[in-house]
Scaffold this motif. Sequence first.
Motif, PDB file in Angstrom:
ATOM      1  N   ASP A  15       0.815  -1.222   0.000  1.00  0.00           N
ATOM      2  CA  ASP A  15       0.000   0.000   0.000  1.00  0.00           C
ATOM      3  C   ASP A  15       0.844   1.266   0.000  1.00  0.00           C
ATOM      4  N   GLU A  16       2.101   1.176   0.409  1.00  0.00           N
ATOM      5  CA  GLU A  16       2.965   2.359   0.433  1.00  0.00           C
ATOM      6  C   GLU A  16       3.626   2.625  -0.919  1.00  0.00           C
ATOM      7  N   VAL A  17       3.542   1.690  -1.841  1.00  0.00           N
ATOM      8  CA  VAL A  17       4.181   1.855  -3.148  1.00  0.00           C
ATOM      9  C   VAL A  17       3.373   2.840  -3.982  1.00  0.00           C
ATOM     10  N   VAL A  18       4.054   3.838  -4.561  1.00  0.00           N
ATOM     11  CA  VAL A  18       3.351   4.797  -5.420  1.00  0.00           C
ATOM     12  C   VAL A  18       3.374   4.298  -6.857  1.00  0.00           C
ATOM     13  N   GLY A  19       2.263   4.514  -7.558  1.00  0.00           N
ATOM     14  CA  GLY A  19       2.164   4.058  -8.940  1.00  0.00           C
ATOM     15  C   GLY A  19       1.916   2.567  -9.048  1.00  0.00           C
ATOM     16  N   GLN A  20       2.026   2.033 -10.245  1.00  0.00           N
ATOM     17  CA  GLN A  20       1.849   0.605 -10.569  1.00  0.00           C
ATOM     18  C   GLN A  20       0.480   0.069 -10.140  1.00  0.00           C
ATOM     19  N   THR A  21      -0.539   0.919 -10.220  1.00  0.00           N
ATOM     20  CA  THR A  21      -1.875   0.469  -9.811  1.00  0.00           C
ATOM     21  C   THR A  21      -2.387  -0.651 -10.714  1.00  0.00           C
ATOM     22  N   HIS A  22      -1.873  -0.725 -11.959  1.00  0.00           N
ATOM     23  CA  HIS A  22      -2.308  -1.806 -12.845  1.00  0.00           C
ATOM     24  C   HIS A  22      -1.819  -3.166 -12.356  1.00  0.00           C
ATOM     25  N   LEU A  23      -0.794  -3.158 -11.493  1.00  0.00           N
ATOM     26  CA  LEU A  23      -0.261  -4.403 -10.932  1.00  0.00           C
ATOM     27  C   LEU A  23      -0.603  -4.574  -9.463  1.00  0.00           C
ATOM     28  N   LEU A  24      -0.664  -3.453  -8.716  1.00  0.00           N
ATOM     29  CA  LEU A  24      -0.746  -3.529  -7.262  1.00  0.00           C
ATOM     30  C   LEU A  24      -2.022  -2.944  -6.678  1.00  0.00           C
ATOM     31  N   ILE A  39       4.194 -17.790  -4.142  1.00  0.00           N
ATOM     32  CA  ILE A  39       4.929 -16.950  -5.081  1.00  0.00           C
ATOM     33  C   ILE A  39       5.573 -17.788  -6.181  1.00  0.00           C
ATOM     34  N   PRO A  40       5.204 -17.560  -7.438  1.00  0.00           N
ATOM     35  CA  PRO A  40       5.864 -18.262  -8.550  1.00  0.00           C
ATOM     36  C   PRO A  40       7.156 -17.540  -8.936  1.00  0.00           C
ATOM     37  N   ASN A  41       7.840 -18.039  -9.943  1.00  0.00           N
ATOM     38  CA  ASN A  41       8.998 -17.328 -10.477  1.00  0.00           C
ATOM     39  C   ASN A  41       8.505 -16.077 -11.204  1.00  0.00           C
ATOM     40  N   LEU A  42       9.097 -14.937 -10.880  1.00  0.00           N
ATOM     41  CA  LEU A  42       8.626 -13.660 -11.407  1.00  0.00           C
ATOM     42  C   LEU A  42       9.756 -12.885 -12.068  1.00  0.00           C
ATOM     43  N   ILE A  43       9.421 -12.179 -13.125  1.00  0.00           N
ATOM     44  CA  ILE A  43      10.362 -11.253 -13.754  1.00  0.00           C
ATOM     45  C   ILE A  43       9.687  -9.893 -13.830  1.00  0.00           C
ATOM     46  N   PHE A  44      10.314  -8.898 -13.244  1.00  0.00           N
ATOM     47  CA  PHE A  44       9.803  -7.537 -13.263  1.00  0.00           C
ATOM     48  C   PHE A  44      10.576  -6.741 -14.303  1.00  0.00           C
ATOM     49  N   TYR A  45       9.839  -6.173 -15.235  1.00  0.00           N
ATOM     50  CA  TYR A  45      10.459  -5.458 -16.356  1.00  0.00           C
ATOM     51  C   TYR A  45       9.961  -4.018 -16.393  1.00  0.00           C
ATOM     52  N   GLY A  46      10.882  -3.051 -16.506  1.00  0.00           N
ATOM     53  CA  GLY A  46      10.468  -1.659 -16.582  1.00  0.00           C
ATOM     54  C   GLY A  46      11.632  -0.725 -16.337  1.00  0.00           C
ATOM     55  N   PRO A  47      11.412   0.588 -16.485  1.00  0.00           N
ATOM     56  CA  PRO A  47      12.494   1.564 -16.316  1.00  0.00           C
ATOM     57  C   PRO A  47      12.974   1.637 -14.869  1.00  0.00           C
ATOM     58  N   SER A  48      14.072   2.318 -14.667  1.00  0.00           N
ATOM     59  CA  SER A  48      14.658   2.453 -13.331  1.00  0.00           C
ATOM     60  C   SER A  48      13.774   3.320 -12.439  1.00  0.00           C
ATOM     61  N   GLY A  49      13.815   3.024 -11.141  1.00  0.00           N
ATOM     62  CA  GLY A  49      13.192   3.896 -10.158  1.00  0.00           C
ATOM     63  C   GLY A  49      11.686   3.857 -10.100  1.00  0.00           C
ATOM     64  N   VAL A  50      11.069   2.752 -10.549  1.00  0.00           N
ATOM     65  CA  VAL A  50       9.600   2.707 -10.553  1.00  0.00           C
ATOM     66  C   VAL A  50       9.039   1.664  -9.593  1.00  0.00           C
ATOM     67  N   GLY A  51       9.906   1.014  -8.793  1.00  0.00           N
ATOM     68  CA  GLY A  51       9.409   0.128  -7.747  1.00  0.00           C
ATOM     69  C   GLY A  51       9.683  -1.346  -7.921  1.00  0.00           C
ATOM     70  N   LYS A  52      10.451  -1.754  -8.902  1.00  0.00           N
ATOM     71  CA  LYS A  52      10.697  -3.185  -9.125  1.00  0.00           C
ATOM     72  C   LYS A  52      11.416  -3.807  -7.931  1.00  0.00           C
ATOM     73  N   GLU A 149       5.153  -6.101 -16.327  1.00  0.00           N
ATOM     74  CA  GLU A 149       5.775  -4.854 -16.779  1.00  0.00           C
ATOM     75  C   GLU A 149       5.425  -3.703 -15.842  1.00  0.00           C
ATOM     76  N   PHE A 150       6.458  -3.083 -15.296  1.00  0.00           N
ATOM     77  CA  PHE A 150       6.301  -1.893 -14.468  1.00  0.00           C
ATOM     78  C   PHE A 150       6.417  -0.667 -15.383  1.00  0.00           C
ATOM     79  N   LYS A 151       5.616   0.348 -15.110  1.00  0.00           N
ATOM     80  CA  LYS A 151       5.585   1.530 -15.965  1.00  0.00           C
ATOM     81  C   LYS A 151       6.065   2.766 -15.216  1.00  0.00           C
ATOM     82  N   SER A 152       6.445   3.797 -15.978  1.00  0.00           N
ATOM     83  CA  SER A 152       6.828   5.063 -15.359  1.00  0.00           C
ATOM     84  C   SER A 152       5.689   5.560 -14.482  1.00  0.00           C
ATOM     85  N   VAL A 153       6.026   6.098 -13.327  1.00  0.00           N
ATOM     86  CA  VAL A 153       5.012   6.515 -12.355  1.00  0.00           C
ATOM     87  C   VAL A 153       4.456   7.878 -12.757  1.00  0.00           C
TER      88      VAL A 153
END
Length: 422
Positions: A15-24, A39-52, A149-153
């Motif tokens: 709940d403290e993570v900003v952005g990524q509402t499409h995932l969280l 938890i399965p095997n996961l790969i988080f893909y996206g630009p730097s600094g967005v919460g991965k 896929e994580f996106k820019s916040v």
Amino acid sequence: MSSPLADRLRPKTIDEVVGQTHLLGENASLRRIIESGNIPNLIFYGPSGVGKTTVARIIASQTNKRLHKLNGTNASLADIKAIVGELDTIVGYNGILLYLDEIQYLNKKQQQSLLEYIEDGRITLIASTTENPYFYIYNAILSRSTVFEFKSVPWEEVEKAVTRGFAAISGELGFTIELEDGVSSHIAKSCGGDVRKSLNTVELLCISAQRREDDTRYVSMELARELSQKSSMKYDRDGDEHYDIVSAFQKSMRGSDPDAAIHYLARLLEAGDLASACRRLMVCACEDVGLAYPMIIPIVKAAVDAALQVGLPEARLCLADAVILVATSPKSNTAHDAINAAMEDIQKGNSGPIPRCLQNKHYDGEDNQNKGQFYKYPHEYPNRWVEQQYLPDALKNRVYYTPGDNKMEQAAAEYWKKIKGK
């Protein structure tokens, strides 16, 4: 304050993570997976600094597995073997959770060494990458993992983190920080959706803020602009962002949208990538305008030559002229289609001997019963044209070029219909 502000304020819960509402967000897929505890095997893909990394750490803290962290930039095969070696010991009894940051830097052999263990569940892999995983991660790893896929916040969400950052530093240092109107939103908008970058800017502003007589600190808009300049420009000449921008640049010109084309030109030039801007501009003039306005090719070439001669920042003027001209010109890809079709025939082996009338023959041997080249010189005939076969026998009826429906090509087509009596 030994660690960076972004690390000190790293969220501890989803709940403290900003952005990524499409995932969280509520009922979002990744959130449901995390809350399930399975938890399965996961790969988080996206630009730097967005919460991965933050989300990976939150997941790790909620499991009972032995946690290991590796970074692909410096991890070795020996590091991976050491982790595998714990599987048959008491510390690895419940399995191991491996958080692997920047997995794209591991070579194929290093990635393959994990396969057996992530497939049978003894190692649960959570990997993050800033590069497209379908290009940089071994297929066997991808097939055993789920990619998110994580996106820019959005800047509105980043501003929440910025406000929290100023409050945190004020509390840590024990003095009040006053902000000129618009400072927080300016930082949020200038960071390009990178929360870490925005918090680094906050920390830098607090360090360099003007100190007042009452021991408060004042952060002006001028200072905010100075320390956050160009931070919104996400660009890596070898990464996805580069190819996305140059692709958008050419497609905007092809789509006859001068505003979008100028926008992407500005992004390329702001990053100093004059070469890519020039190359794509020339390609688009030839490929997408082409025969609808043939004179655009030397015009754009002249603009590119001028841009390369004067250099940046003045080069922006030459290129802006050319980009708007290309975007607003009529379009035709008939030459593009014609050469592609011809190349396809050649690659398939569809060619054959060149017709005798076109060969570079200067004499015939004594064994040739039909001497002579039989070439008809078009300039000796009315309208400088005479019918004869130019394509090889195997392709003599092949049509590669079909005139486009633009004024220039239709005029040429009508001219040759008249000349050829068709």
